[in-house]
Design a protein around this motif. Structure first.
Motif, PDB file in Angstrom:
ATOM      1  N   GLN A 156       0.605  -1.044  -0.185  1.00 53.32           N
ATOM      2  CA  GLN A 156      -0.374  -0.372  -0.093  1.00 53.32           C
ATOM      3  C   GLN A 156       1.232   0.857  -0.157  1.00 53.32           C
ATOM      4  OE1 GLN A 156      -2.177  -2.037   3.159  1.00 53.32           O
ATOM      5  NE2 GLN A 156      -3.859  -0.781   2.573  1.00 53.32           N
ATOM      6  N   THR A 157       2.042   1.303   0.449  1.00 60.13           N
ATOM      7  CA  THR A 157       2.762   3.045   0.664  1.00 60.13           C
ATOM      8  C   THR A 157       4.429   1.999   0.459  1.00 60.13           C
ATOM      9  OG1 THR A 157       1.811   3.791   2.068  1.00 60.13           O
ATOM     10  CG2 THR A 157       3.994   4.490   2.247  1.00 60.13           C
ATOM     11  N   VAL A 158       4.730   2.863  -0.845  1.00 52.75           N
ATOM     12  CA  VAL A 158       6.041   2.451  -0.934  1.00 52.75           C
ATOM     13  C   VAL A 158       6.981   3.221  -0.320  1.00 52.75           C
ATOM     14  CG1 VAL A 158       7.636   2.409  -4.161  1.00 52.75           C
ATOM     15  CG2 VAL A 158       5.533   1.376  -2.957  1.00 52.75           C
ATOM     16  N   VAL A 159       8.335   2.726  -0.476  1.00 51.65           N
ATOM     17  CA  VAL A 159       9.325   3.885   0.676  1.00 51.65           C
ATOM     18  C   VAL A 159      10.419   3.712  -0.446  1.00 51.65           C
ATOM     19  CG1 VAL A 159      10.861   4.031   3.425  1.00 51.65           C
ATOM     20  CG2 VAL A 159       7.993   3.527   3.071  1.00 51.65           C
ATOM     21  N   VAL A 160      11.120   4.942  -0.442  1.00 53.33           N
ATOM     22  CA  VAL A 160      12.546   4.634  -1.165  1.00 53.33           C
ATOM     23  C   VAL A 160      13.309   5.836  -0.878  1.00 53.33           C
ATOM     24  CG1 VAL A 160      12.939   6.005  -3.368  1.00 53.33           C
ATOM     25  CG2 VAL A 160      10.859   4.748  -3.476  1.00 53.33           C
ATOM     26  N   GLY A 161      14.582   5.354  -0.261  1.00 54.87           N
ATOM     27  CA  GLY A 161      15.350   6.205   0.073  1.00 54.87           C
ATOM     28  C   GLY A 161      16.713   6.188  -0.234  1.00 54.87           C
ATOM     29  N   ASN A 162      17.177   5.074   0.481  1.00 55.76           N
ATOM     30  CA  ASN A 162      19.083   5.165  -0.525  1.00 55.76           C
ATOM     31  C   ASN A 162      19.408   6.548  -1.857  1.00 55.76           C
ATOM     32  OD1 ASN A 162      19.645   4.409   2.180  1.00 55.76           O
ATOM     33  ND2 ASN A 162      19.673   2.336   1.350  1.00 55.76           N
ATOM     34  N   VAL A 163      18.716   5.286  -2.352  1.00 56.71           N
ATOM     35  CA  VAL A 163      18.443   6.408  -3.897  1.00 56.71           C
ATOM     36  C   VAL A 163      18.536   7.494  -4.294  1.00 56.71           C
ATOM     37  CG1 VAL A 163      16.553   6.069  -4.983  1.00 56.71           C
ATOM     38  CG2 VAL A 163      17.586   5.596  -6.524  1.00 56.71           C
ATOM     39  N   LEU A 164      17.668   8.356  -3.108  1.00 62.11           N
ATOM     40  CA  LEU A 164      18.362   9.905  -3.195  1.00 62.11           C
ATOM     41  C   LEU A 164      19.061  10.351  -3.436  1.00 62.11           C
ATOM     42  CD1 LEU A 164      15.081  10.680  -1.170  1.00 62.11           C
ATOM     43  CD2 LEU A 164      15.350  11.775  -2.869  1.00 62.11           C
ATOM     44  N   TYR A 165      20.422   9.265  -2.331  1.00 60.94           N
ATOM     45  CA  TYR A 165      21.354  10.733  -2.212  1.00 60.94           C
ATOM     46  C   TYR A 165      22.825   9.635  -3.972  1.00 60.94           C
ATOM     47  CZ  TYR A 165      19.592  10.871   2.538  1.00 60.94           C
ATOM     48  OH  TYR A 165      18.529  10.908   3.493  1.00 60.94           O
ATOM     49  N   VAL A 166      22.205   8.692  -4.305  1.00 58.41           N
ATOM     50  CA  VAL A 166      23.010   8.622  -5.354  1.00 58.41           C
ATOM     51  C   VAL A 166      22.720   8.839  -7.035  1.00 58.41           C
ATOM     52  CG1 VAL A 166      25.019   6.477  -4.257  1.00 58.41           C
ATOM     53  CG2 VAL A 166      22.119   6.172  -5.259  1.00 58.41           C
ATOM     54  N   ASP A 167      21.318   8.578  -7.135  1.00 61.83           N
ATOM     55  CA  ASP A 167      21.120   8.746  -8.538  1.00 61.83           C
ATOM     56  C   ASP A 167      19.647   9.669  -8.222  1.00 61.83           C
ATOM     57  OD1 ASP A 167      19.870   8.885 -10.965  1.00 61.83           O
ATOM     58  OD2 ASP A 167      20.517   7.361 -11.305  1.00 61.83           O
ATOM     59  N   VAL A 175      17.758  11.386 -10.042  1.00 64.43           N
ATOM     60  CA  VAL A 175      17.257  11.938 -11.115  1.00 64.43           C
ATOM     61  C   VAL A 175      16.356  10.126 -11.096  1.00 64.43           C
ATOM     62  CG1 VAL A 175      16.717  11.746 -13.836  1.00 64.43           C
ATOM     63  CG2 VAL A 175      18.048  13.115 -12.259  1.00 64.43           C
ATOM     64  N   ALA A 176      16.602   9.542 -10.747  1.00 66.44           N
ATOM     65  CA  ALA A 176      15.595   8.095 -10.512  1.00 66.44           C
ATOM     66  C   ALA A 176      15.072   7.816  -9.407  1.00 66.44           C
ATOM     67  CB  ALA A 176      17.045   6.774 -10.842  1.00 66.44           C
ATOM     68  N   ALA A 177      15.513   8.137  -8.434  1.00 69.04           N
ATOM     69  CA  ALA A 177      14.944   8.756  -7.222  1.00 69.04           C
ATOM     70  C   ALA A 177      13.407   8.990  -7.262  1.00 69.04           C
ATOM     71  CB  ALA A 177      15.536   9.368  -5.869  1.00 69.04           C
ATOM     72  N   LEU A 178      13.526  10.780  -8.132  1.00 69.33           N
ATOM     73  CA  LEU A 178      12.000  11.279  -8.669  1.00 69.33           C
ATOM     74  C   LEU A 178      11.173  10.846  -9.429  1.00 69.33           C
ATOM     75  CD1 LEU A 178      13.700  15.110  -8.783  1.00 69.33           C
ATOM     76  CD2 LEU A 178      12.532  13.930  -6.537  1.00 69.33           C
ATOM     77  N   ALA A 179      11.941  10.074 -10.118  1.00 70.99           N
ATOM     78  CA  ALA A 179      10.748   9.096 -11.329  1.00 70.99           C
ATOM     79  C   ALA A 179      10.071   8.019 -10.562  1.00 70.99           C
ATOM     80  CB  ALA A 179      11.516   8.051 -12.509  1.00 70.99           C
ATOM     81  N   THR A 180      10.728   8.073  -9.359  1.00 73.72           N
ATOM     82  CA  THR A 180       9.673   6.375  -8.555  1.00 73.72           C
ATOM     83  C   THR A 180       8.576   6.847  -8.252  1.00 73.72           C
ATOM     84  OG1 THR A 180      10.391   7.257  -6.476  1.00 73.72           O
ATOM     85  CG2 THR A 180      11.379   5.549  -7.454  1.00 73.72           C
ATOM     86  N   VAL A 181       8.357   8.137  -8.377  1.00 72.91           N
ATOM     87  CA  VAL A 181       6.464   8.892  -7.487  1.00 72.91           C
ATOM     88  C   VAL A 181       5.979   8.291  -8.629  1.00 72.91           C
ATOM     89  CG1 VAL A 181       5.515  11.198  -6.950  1.00 72.91           C
ATOM     90  CG2 VAL A 181       7.671  10.765  -6.074  1.00 72.91           C
ATOM     91  N   GLY A 182       6.040   9.286  -9.837  1.00 69.20           N
ATOM     92  CA  GLY A 182       5.146   8.783 -10.555  1.00 69.20           C
ATOM     93  C   GLY A 182       4.998   7.602 -11.131  1.00 69.20           C
ATOM     94  N   ALA A 183       6.382   6.915 -11.284  1.00 70.37           N
ATOM     95  CA  ALA A 183       5.457   5.362 -11.247  1.00 70.37           C
ATOM     96  C   ALA A 183       4.424   4.500 -10.803  1.00 70.37           C
ATOM     97  CB  ALA A 183       6.906   4.523 -11.068  1.00 70.37           C
ATOM     98  N   VAL A 184       4.486   4.493  -9.031  1.00 70.59           N
ATOM     99  CA  VAL A 184       3.485   4.187  -8.243  1.00 70.59           C
ATOM    100  C   VAL A 184       2.049   5.531  -8.585  1.00 70.59           C
ATOM    101  CG1 VAL A 184       2.689   4.353  -5.688  1.00 70.59           C
ATOM    102  CG2 VAL A 184       5.218   4.278  -5.837  1.00 70.59           C
ATOM    103  N   LYS A 185       2.590   6.512  -9.105  1.00 67.70           N
ATOM    104  CA  LYS A 185       0.628   6.871  -9.597  1.00 67.70           C
ATOM    105  C   LYS A 185       0.801   6.071 -10.629  1.00 67.70           C
ATOM    106  CE  LYS A 185       1.556  11.488  -7.095  1.00 67.70           C
ATOM    107  NZ  LYS A 185       1.411  12.998  -7.646  1.00 67.70           N
ATOM    108  N   LYS A 186       1.221   5.707 -11.803  1.00 66.04           N
ATOM    109  CA  LYS A 186       0.785   5.198 -12.750  1.00 66.04           C
ATOM    110  C   LYS A 186       0.383   3.268 -12.308  1.00 66.04           C
ATOM    111  CE  LYS A 186       2.535   3.627 -17.347  1.00 66.04           C
ATOM    112  NZ  LYS A 186       3.857   3.602 -18.382  1.00 66.04           N
ATOM    113  N   VAL A 187       0.790   2.723 -11.585  1.00 67.19           N
ATOM    114  CA  VAL A 187       0.011   2.243 -11.320  1.00 67.19           C
ATOM    115  C   VAL A 187      -1.223   2.170 -10.036  1.00 67.19           C
ATOM    116  CG1 VAL A 187       0.584   0.389  -9.007  1.00 67.19           C
ATOM    117  CG2 VAL A 187       2.264   0.014 -10.999  1.00 67.19           C
ATOM    118  N   ASP A 188      -1.737   2.690  -9.417  1.00 65.38           N
ATOM    119  CA  ASP A 188      -2.907   3.316  -9.938  1.00 65.38           C
ATOM    120  C   ASP A 188      -3.920   3.813 -10.501  1.00 65.38           C
ATOM    121  OD1 ASP A 188      -1.871   2.902  -6.730  1.00 65.38           O
ATOM    122  OD2 ASP A 188      -1.695   5.338  -6.689  1.00 65.38           O
ATOM    123  N   GLY A 189      -3.350   4.185 -11.534  1.00 69.22           N
ATOM    124  CA  GLY A 189      -4.223   4.253 -12.565  1.00 69.22           C
ATOM    125  C   GLY A 189      -4.427   3.593 -13.670  1.00 69.22           C
TER     126      GLY A 189
END
Length: 237
Positions: free
Chosen positions: A206-217, A219-233
């Motif tokens: 129900q809830t996806v938590v994204v952490g470590n990638v924020l500090y290394v990539d 752009v990839a971290a930010l892209a996870t937001v849209g990916a989760v919303k796309k699943v809901d769509g």
């Protein structure tokens, strides 16, 4: 907020007070469309670095919660608070010892409507959290389900959190947890470093938590937001 303050969260970023993040990166995170930011870490969390990070996040309107892993880092002013209970350890201090100590010292000041217990199941033996708590990470699916049922049905915890912390976990285990959970909100965290992995986890948790990638990539971290919303769509189609 109210007692269900975290129930609508689908995507969450987790920030560690001990790790550096630039103002530009933090702004991108806070304005990314994520549902919330959780502040917390397994080591090096202090009152000072927690306050400093909270004050920076407070410039934005995103929900901000604190995972209270140490009394030194117990800071007022967050929207919500999580109190972790590690379910797959024999060390009682990580199930009720530290929690009772905190209640003895700060119990009169706890904002109960904004405080929720997390039933943590730590599944990466190499993770700092696993070593710190003595978590038994090599669980079978049956043992995992027993932990989930204890948290969800016996203890009636509001959150069950599968934590792989640093590596992407076995989706078969997450699927088993999803089948077993009844009333609790199922969180998943660990190794999500791409939109594809975020979507895979979001299809089960129900809830996806994204952490470590924020500090290394970032752009990839930010892209996870849209990916989760796309699943809901897709699920609404």
């Amino acid at each position: 907020m109210n007692g269900n303050w975290h129930s609508h969260w689908r995507h969450v970023f987790k920030l560690d007070p001990e790790r550096d993040i630039s103002d530009e990166a933090l702004e991108a995170v806070c304005l990314s469309g994520t549902d919330a930011i959780i502040v917390g870490g397994s080591s090096g969390v202090t009152f000072e670095n927690t306050v400093e990070l909270m004050s920076r996040i407070r410039r934005y309107e995103v929900d901000c919660a604190l995972e209270v892993s140490t009394l030194d880092g117990a800071v007022p002013g967050f929207d919500g608070y999580f109190v972790p209970l590690v379910l797959n350890t024999d060390r009682a201090e990580w199930i009720l010892g530290h929690q009772l100590e905190g209640l003895r010292e700060y119990g009169s000041f706890v904002p109960w409507e904004e405080t929720a217990a997390q039933g943590y199941i730590i599944l990466n033996g190499e993770a700092t959290a696993a070593k710190l708590t003595g978590a038994k990470t090599a669980l079978t699916e049956e043992e995992l389900v027993a932990c989930v049922r204890m948290a969800d049905r016996l203890m009636r915890l509001p959150v069950v959190y599968l934590e792989y912390s640093g590596r992407f976990g076995e989706m078969a285990m997450l699927r088993a947890a999803k089948r077993a959970v009844n009333g609790a909100q199922l969180f998943y965290g660990g190794g999500i470093d791409s939109p594809e992995k975020a979507a895979e986890a979001a299809a089960l948790a129900q809830t996806v938590v994204v952490g470590n990638v924020l500090y290394v990539d970032l752009v990839a971290a930010l892209a996870t937001v849209g990916a989760v919303k796309k699943v809901d769509g897709i699920n609404r189609l």
